[in-house]
Scaffold this active site. Structure first.
Site, PDB file in Angstrom:
ATOM      1  N   ASP A  17      42.777  40.365  41.290  1.00  0.00           N
ATOM      2  CA  ASP A  17      42.183  39.507  40.259  1.00  0.00           C
ATOM      3  C   ASP A  17      42.383  40.185  38.902  1.00  0.00           C
ATOM      4  O   ASP A  17      41.800  41.240  38.633  1.00  0.00           O
ATOM      5  CB  ASP A  17      40.686  39.343  40.582  1.00  0.00           C
ATOM      6  CG  ASP A  17      39.963  38.400  39.631  1.00  0.00           C
ATOM      7  OD1 ASP A  17      40.459  38.179  38.505  1.00  0.00           O
ATOM      8  OD2 ASP A  17      38.892  37.898  40.025  1.00  0.00           O
ATOM      9  N   HIS A  18      43.199  39.567  38.064  1.00  0.00           N
ATOM     10  CA  HIS A  18      43.568  40.207  36.803  1.00  0.00           C
ATOM     11  C   HIS A  18      42.402  40.276  35.810  1.00  0.00           C
ATOM     12  O   HIS A  18      42.489  40.941  34.782  1.00  0.00           O
ATOM     13  CB  HIS A  18      44.761  39.475  36.176  1.00  0.00           C
ATOM     14  CG  HIS A  18      45.677  40.380  35.406  1.00  0.00           C
ATOM     15  ND1 HIS A  18      45.261  41.554  34.836  1.00  0.00           N
ATOM     16  CD2 HIS A  18      47.006  40.286  35.116  1.00  0.00           C
ATOM     17  CE1 HIS A  18      46.272  42.154  34.227  1.00  0.00           C
ATOM     18  NE2 HIS A  18      47.346  41.409  34.390  1.00  0.00           N
ATOM     19  N   ARG A  19      41.299  39.607  36.123  1.00  0.00           N
ATOM     20  CA  ARG A  19      40.132  39.724  35.238  1.00  0.00           C
ATOM     21  C   ARG A  19      39.449  41.075  35.435  1.00  0.00           C
ATOM     22  O   ARG A  19      38.735  41.550  34.568  1.00  0.00           O
ATOM     23  CB  ARG A  19      39.108  38.612  35.553  1.00  0.00           C
ATOM     24  CG  ARG A  19      39.604  37.228  35.234  1.00  0.00           C
ATOM     25  CD  ARG A  19      38.640  36.192  35.753  1.00  0.00           C
ATOM     26  NE  ARG A  19      38.452  36.292  37.207  1.00  0.00           N
ATOM     27  CZ  ARG A  19      37.596  35.574  37.903  1.00  0.00           C
ATOM     28  NH1 ARG A  19      36.819  34.697  37.289  1.00  0.00           N
ATOM     29  NH2 ARG A  19      37.494  35.709  39.201  1.00  0.00           N
TER      30      ARG A  19
END
Ligand code: CAO
Length: 551
Positions: free
Chosen positions: A523-525
């Protein structure tokens, strides 16, 4: 204790109306005016209240029975004083029940011709006062016939449709959902062509009026006497309200349940309390989506389209035009996992890093281990080692053992690892709890048990909850790399494909090495690319040499 007979009170012209719902059973304690049963004609339904507080001794009616005023419906055991306080037969029922019937029968119909606009008003509907409009059947431009239902009104005990007194074209609808109406409230303005209105209707006496002039008013035929038993416009009923009692409809409105989407299991498809509750449970569990939810999730379903501006609607194709087809319902698991996967795919900015790791020595060890443990019945597969390697990597990179919660990151100090299991009904993800505290053999044994439970459809919600990180292994099947979808609220998932022998240069010569393809989605967040590459490299290094977990 005294025994009291509860009878159907004065319900006006209602006669021989069917009992469609029993709301109490013998042994139930009831309050005075609590509804005991629902009766229904083809135009209205109403609940019959109890005359006394007490305990139901016996019900004297069954579903489908026809009742009229005075019909005995129940025997109640009532405390002595209370029994004496109220008459035993046909007491005044709760205000709403008898008022479902207009106080006076409709006046005889008299055909009239009216040229100007006419406001059709609520007729004499007895003591109904300030009742809510719950359904509007017509819109401007619609042609209506005499006695065609225009709206439905409902109190907490009864509902009824209000028919039109005139034929013509609807010029304006003067009420909206939720408005409160009483006798005389104008509901629809009709440009009348011809009309059949009660002789007392104002319209009958009104002179033709120019379009701009104030419309005449006309009282609708009284709903019970005119439109109910004798001239039921069946189309208006079926196209309008779902078949359900007023109290069910009230509950549905309060909960925001689209009753038209609830399947009724009662007589003639009537929606019961159980149907309503079952529907709510299914929607909450994600097993069923309402039409409104589907419309908001366009790409998820074939019915979708439109929630994202500019996104094309799902193609509607008549497949049978191109060849023979068969239609099958999606399994329950497919519906649930599909909805979850779709949400995760849409909401999480996924990135997938692909890598390989050398498991030559580990595979030799695994084969050796299985030989030694042949008699134990526990088979160790590569997946058990990957669960341990994942624990080691999560310890080293704590942001992978985390979940987003609003604007916070929840970092976990426990290590529960899920593994995707393929079952005849679809994909499930059982979880090995506290994998950090378990050895390879115990993990293998638990995995075997959970995988069997999964295949048998016997996993409990507890077996599938609490995961920190998941592994999806297609190693027993094949393939090279893929993009696993993160199992929210986790923030990463490891996808693994089939290992294969590959020539690897050792500086002097090519050596055959067993290489395991890894696909880590993250998850790039929460995670950035460099951390993901390090996680993959470390995971691979552990798989190559498990002694690294001791460093
Ligand atoms: N490379 C090569 N062989 C592998 C391997 C790998 N990475 N992983 C497993 N194998 C071998 C096993 O050793 C076993 O070999 P033998 O039959 O010779 O002993 C064989 O493949 C079958 O293994 P398995 O699948 O029974 O066992 P597992 O522990 O690897 O997996 C389970 C168990 C339940 C995860 C698996 O059966 C399964 O359901 N996999 C599918 C998961 C899935 O669908 N993922 C996709 C999710 S995204 O849509």
């Amino acid at each position: 204790m005294a025994l009291v007979e509860v009878k159907v009170p004065d319900i006006g012209d209602f006669k021989d109306v069917a009992v469609i719902e029993l709301l109490v059973k013998p042994g139930d304690a009831v309050a005075a005016e609590q509804s005991l049963l629902t009766v229904e004609s083809d135009k209205a339904s109403m609940e019959i209240p109890s005359s006394h507080a007490g305990v139901v001794k016996e019900l004297k009616v069954a579903l489908g029975d026809k009742v009229s005023e005075g019909s005995l419906v129940a025997l109640l055991e009532v405390a002595g004083a209370a029994a004496a306080a109220a008459p035993a037969a046909a007491p005044a029922p709760a205000a709403a029940a008898p008022v479902a019937v207009p106080a006076s029968p409709a006046a005889p119909l008299a055909p009239v011709v009216a040229a100007g606009p006419i406001d059709v008003v609520v007729p004499d509907i007895g003591d109904f006062d300030q009742v809510a409009v719950i359904e509007v059947f017509v819109k401007p431009g619609d042609s209506v016939k005499v006695e065609q239902s225009l709206i439905t009104v409902e109190s907490d005990k009864a509902s009824m449709e209000i028919p039109s007194s005139h034929a013509g074209v609807v010029e304006a609808v003067l009420v909206k959902l939720g408005d409160k109406v009483s006798k005389g409230t104008p509901i629809v303005r009709v440009l009348a062509t011809s009309a059949a209105a009660p002789a007392t209707a104002v319209a009958a006496a009104a002179p033709p009026a120019p379009a701009a002039a104030a419309p005449a008013t006309a009282t609708s035929p009284a709903p019970s006497a005119v439109a109910m038993p004798a001239h039921a416009p069946a189309t208006a009923v079926s196209a309008g309200l779902p078949h359900a009692s007023p109290s069910i409809r009230k509950q549905a409105r309060e909960l925001g349940v689209p009753l038209a989407e609830v399947k009724g299991s009662g007589p003639k498809g009537r929606i019961t309390q159980d149907d309503l509750q079952g529907f709510v449970k299914q929607v909450m569990s994600g097993a069923v989506q309402t039409a409104a939810q589907k419309a908001k999730a366009p790409a998820a379903s074939a019915a979708g389209g439109g929630a994202f501006p500019g996104l094309l609607a799902w193609p509607q194709v008549d497949f049978a035009k191109f060849g023979p087809i068969e239609r099958k319902d999606l399994s329950r698991i497919k519906k649930i996992s599909g909805a979850n996967l779709h949400r995760n795919w849409v909401l999480i900015p996924h990135v997938t890093n692909h890598d390989d790791c050398d498991i030559t020595e580990l595979e030799a060890f695994r084969v050796q281990l299985n030989k030694e443990n042949e008699k134990s019945g526990v088979k160790v597969t590569m997946l058990a080692f990957m669960i341990k390697a994942a624990v080691a990597a999560l310890k080293k990179f704590p942001e992978f053992n985390a979940s987003i919660d609003g604007e916070q990151l929840v970092l976990k100090s426990y290590f529960h690892i899920g593994f995707a299991a393929d079952t005849p009904n679809g994909l499930v993800v059982p979880v090995i709890k506290d994998a950090d505290k378990k050895g390879i053999l115990q993990i293998s044994q638990e995995m075997g048990e959970l995988a069997k439970k999964a295949r048998d459809g016997k996993l409990s919600p507890a077996d599938m909850s609490g995961g920190c990180f998941s592994i999806s292994s297609l190693g027993g099947i094949g393939g090279r790399y893929f993009t696993p979808i993160i199992n929210a609220p986790e923030v990463a998932i490891m996808g693994v494909c089939k290992s294969s022998l590959e020539p690897k240069w050792d500086g002097r010569a090519f050596q055959p090495r067993l290489m395991l393809p890894l696909s880590l989605s993250w998850d790039h967040r929460v995670i950035d690319g460099a951390a993901a590459a390090r996680f993959n490299a470390y995971f691979g290094a552990v798989m190559t040499d498990f002694r690294r977990v001791m460093l």
